[in-house]
Motif scaffolding. Structure first.
Motif, PDB file in Angstrom:
ATOM      1  N   VAL A   1       5.277  15.631   0.487  1.00 52.71           N
ATOM      2  CA  VAL A   1       4.917  14.332   1.064  1.00 52.71           C
ATOM      3  C   VAL A   1       3.619  13.849   0.420  1.00 52.71           C
ATOM      4  O   VAL A   1       2.621  14.583   0.401  1.00 52.71           O
ATOM      5  CB  VAL A   1       4.737  14.444   2.594  1.00 52.71           C
ATOM      6  N   PRO A   2       3.571  12.632  -0.086  1.00 51.16           N
ATOM      7  CA  PRO A   2       2.342  12.151  -0.741  1.00 51.16           C
ATOM      8  C   PRO A   2       1.169  12.027   0.229  1.00 51.16           C
ATOM      9  O   PRO A   2       1.352  11.798   1.428  1.00 51.16           O
ATOM     10  CB  PRO A   2       2.748  10.787  -1.290  1.00 51.16           C
ATOM     11  N   LEU A   3      -0.028  12.186  -0.318  1.00 45.66           N
ATOM     12  CA  LEU A   3      -1.244  11.929   0.451  1.00 45.66           C
ATOM     13  C   LEU A   3      -1.414  10.422   0.584  1.00 45.66           C
ATOM     14  O   LEU A   3      -1.285   9.686  -0.392  1.00 45.66           O
ATOM     15  CB  LEU A   3      -2.451  12.533  -0.257  1.00 45.66           C
ATOM     16  N   SER A   4      -1.706   9.977   1.794  1.00 47.17           N
ATOM     17  CA  SER A   4      -1.879   8.533   1.989  1.00 47.17           C
ATOM     18  C   SER A   4      -3.061   8.299   2.926  1.00 47.17           C
ATOM     19  O   SER A   4      -3.545   9.215   3.586  1.00 47.17           O
ATOM     20  CB  SER A   4      -0.609   7.926   2.575  1.00 47.17           C
TER      21      SER A   4
ATOM     22  N   ARG B   1     -12.464   8.944  -5.449  1.00 50.91           N
ATOM     23  CA  ARG B   1     -11.343   8.146  -4.950  1.00 50.91           C
ATOM     24  C   ARG B   1     -10.358   9.026  -4.182  1.00 50.91           C
ATOM     25  O   ARG B   1      -9.885   8.658  -3.099  1.00 50.91           O
ATOM     26  CB  ARG B   1     -10.648   7.454  -6.122  1.00 50.91           C
ATOM     27  N   TRP B   2     -10.078  10.222  -4.730  1.00 53.28           N
ATOM     28  CA  TRP B   2      -9.186  11.146  -4.026  1.00 53.28           C
ATOM     29  C   TRP B   2      -9.842  11.627  -2.733  1.00 53.28           C
ATOM     30  O   TRP B   2      -9.186  11.706  -1.684  1.00 53.28           O
ATOM     31  CB  TRP B   2      -8.835  12.341  -4.927  1.00 53.28           C
TER      32      TRP B   2
ATOM     33  N   LEU C   1      -9.472   9.432   0.294  1.00 51.42           N
ATOM     34  CA  LEU C   1      -8.179   9.553   0.966  1.00 51.42           C
ATOM     35  C   LEU C   1      -8.101  10.803   1.828  1.00 51.42           C
ATOM     36  O   LEU C   1      -7.468  10.811   2.884  1.00 51.42           O
ATOM     37  CB  LEU C   1      -7.052   9.579  -0.073  1.00 51.42           C
ATOM     38  N   TYR C   2      -8.746  11.877   1.380  1.00 49.16           N
ATOM     39  CA  TYR C   2      -8.642  13.171   2.054  1.00 49.16           C
ATOM     40  C   TYR C   2      -9.658  13.332   3.182  1.00 49.16           C
ATOM     41  O   TYR C   2      -9.514  14.210   4.031  1.00 49.16           O
ATOM     42  CB  TYR C   2      -8.837  14.287   1.013  1.00 49.16           C
TER      43      TYR C   2
ATOM     44  N   HIS D   1       0.476  11.076  -6.778  1.00 51.31           N
ATOM     45  CA  HIS D   1       1.099  11.592  -5.559  1.00 51.31           C
ATOM     46  C   HIS D   1       0.029  11.971  -4.547  1.00 51.31           C
ATOM     47  O   HIS D   1       0.103  11.627  -3.364  1.00 51.31           O
ATOM     48  CB  HIS D   1       1.974  12.794  -5.915  1.00 51.31           C
ATOM     49  N   GLY D   2      -0.977  12.729  -5.008  1.00 52.23           N
ATOM     50  CA  GLY D   2      -2.161  12.982  -4.209  1.00 52.23           C
ATOM     51  C   GLY D   2      -2.164  14.230  -3.354  1.00 52.23           C
ATOM     52  O   GLY D   2      -3.228  14.683  -2.939  1.00 52.23           O
ATOM     53  N   ASP D   3      -0.989  14.800  -3.032  1.00 48.32           N
ATOM     54  CA  ASP D   3      -0.977  15.975  -2.161  1.00 48.32           C
ATOM     55  C   ASP D   3      -1.768  17.105  -2.798  1.00 48.32           C
ATOM     56  O   ASP D   3      -1.642  17.384  -3.999  1.00 48.32           O
ATOM     57  CB  ASP D   3       0.456  16.424  -1.901  1.00 48.32           C
TER      58      ASP D   3
END
Length: 338
Positions: free
Chosen positions: A335-338, A50-51, A54-55, A303-305
């Motif tokens: 800044v969050p990963l989006s 899932r991560w 996004l990346y 947050h994901g960063d």
């Protein structure tokens, strides 16, 4: 406590990532292998893909080879980023033919002086790969070590001519004594080029066990310091803690005679990063509420960063409240990963 992921999620993620190069746009590091290992190591293998989804837009294709790296020509290929595919192929063959710890022991002293290349990311990637292999060996994990070592060799960059300044008895006080530098460019190599003097700390340590103790102290001090100094540069100051922690988590897989040199290299790298991105003044920081390590990790994952997750990984290694506060500060600053 670290968890050996037996679900196969980490293996699937690494195989997915090994079709991508270690950098993008010629200078930015692919952090995904480090992040997915962190998630798997802390019991969140179910979040890996899932991560990655996004990346994925930050990944670039694996680069083309130039010419094979051999035992006869490796010195001329060292530090040549055009040869990254050649280096990864070299280490892929090495870990297929020999025990991975033997390969690591042979190359660690060759690569250690150049840990500044890639903004210290290669040694961090190697540290994650070693932790995964210590938890359980598999072909994708061996391949990840080859990718990390190959990236390190390709961007190998040494630093010389740094004058010694008076240090302090503790790592924390010595980091406080690091003088800030200023460079006309924001780029890591340009900032590194103006670092001319750093405090001396633990330079007399030769005993392996003492070296491990001092390195543990350094990781703790650098992690704690992020809470009050991370605003100087919320991304790059993460490496003042994560680079020495990568060295620390690799020690157990290395011959003991390499532990003291590893401490000295880790100190210089952490101090240099501190000098390059230090804020004018610290800012007191108290987290909004005390949280458990699992809650802090869940906040970092939400947050994901990539740097937030990696600092949180190191903060969980340190394991105390100031370290967890530093991870929460990274969540606030980044800044969050989006």
């Amino acid at each position: 406590m670290k968890i050996n992921d037996t679900s196969g999620q980490l293996e699937e993620a690494l195989e997915r990532l090994h079709t991508a190069g270690p950098e993008r746009v010629g200078r930015l590091t692919n952090h995904a292998p480090m992040v997915v290992e962190s998630l798997a190591a802390h019991g969140h293998a179910e979040a890996v893909h899932r991560w990655l989804d996004l990346y994925e837009g930050k990944l670039e294709d694996f680069p083309s080879p130039v010419a094979p790296v051999t035992d006869a020509n490796w010195r001329e290929a060292l530090g040549d980023p055009r040869r990254v595919a050649d280096w990864i192929d070299h280490f892929s063959r090495a870990v297929a033919d020999r025990p991975w710890r033997a390969v690591l022991a042979e190359w660690w002293p060759r690569l250690l002086p150049g840990l500044y290349g890639g903004s210290t990311h290669p040694v961090i990637r190697v540290g994650h790969a070693v932790r995964a292999l210590e938890a359980g060996e598999s072909a994708p994990r061996l391949s990840e070590l080859a990718h990390g070592l190959g990236y390190w060799a390709a961007v190998h960059h040494t630093v010389t001519g740094i004058a010694a300044l008076p240090g302090a008895p503790t790592a924390a006080a010595s980091l406080d004594a690091v003088p800030a530098v200023h460079a006309p460019s924001e780029e890591f190599p340009d900032r590194l080029a103006v670092v001319r003097a750093l405090p001396v700390w633990a330079d007399d340590v030769t005993d392996p066990d003492t070296a491990r103790e001092r390195l543990t102290e350094l990781v703790r001090a650098a992690t704690h310091r992020y809470a009050t100094h991370g605003h100087g540069e919320e991304t790059m100051l993460v490496h003042a803690a994560t680079a020495p922690n990568a060295v620390l988590r690799t020690l157990g897989s290395l011959p003991r005679e390499l532990w003291a040199p590893s401490l000295h290299a880790a100190w210089t790298a952490s101090a240099a990063v501190t000098a390059m991105y230090a804020p004018a003044e610290p800012v007191p920081y108290t987290p909004p509420a005390l949280r458990t390590p699992e809650e802090v990790l869940e906040r970092a994952l939400a947050h994901g960063d990539e740097h937030v997750i990696k600092l949180t990984d190191t903060a969980l290694d340190v394991g105390d409240e100031p370290a967890l506060a530093a991870a929460l500060r990274a969540v606030e600053l980044s800044v969050p990963l989006s």
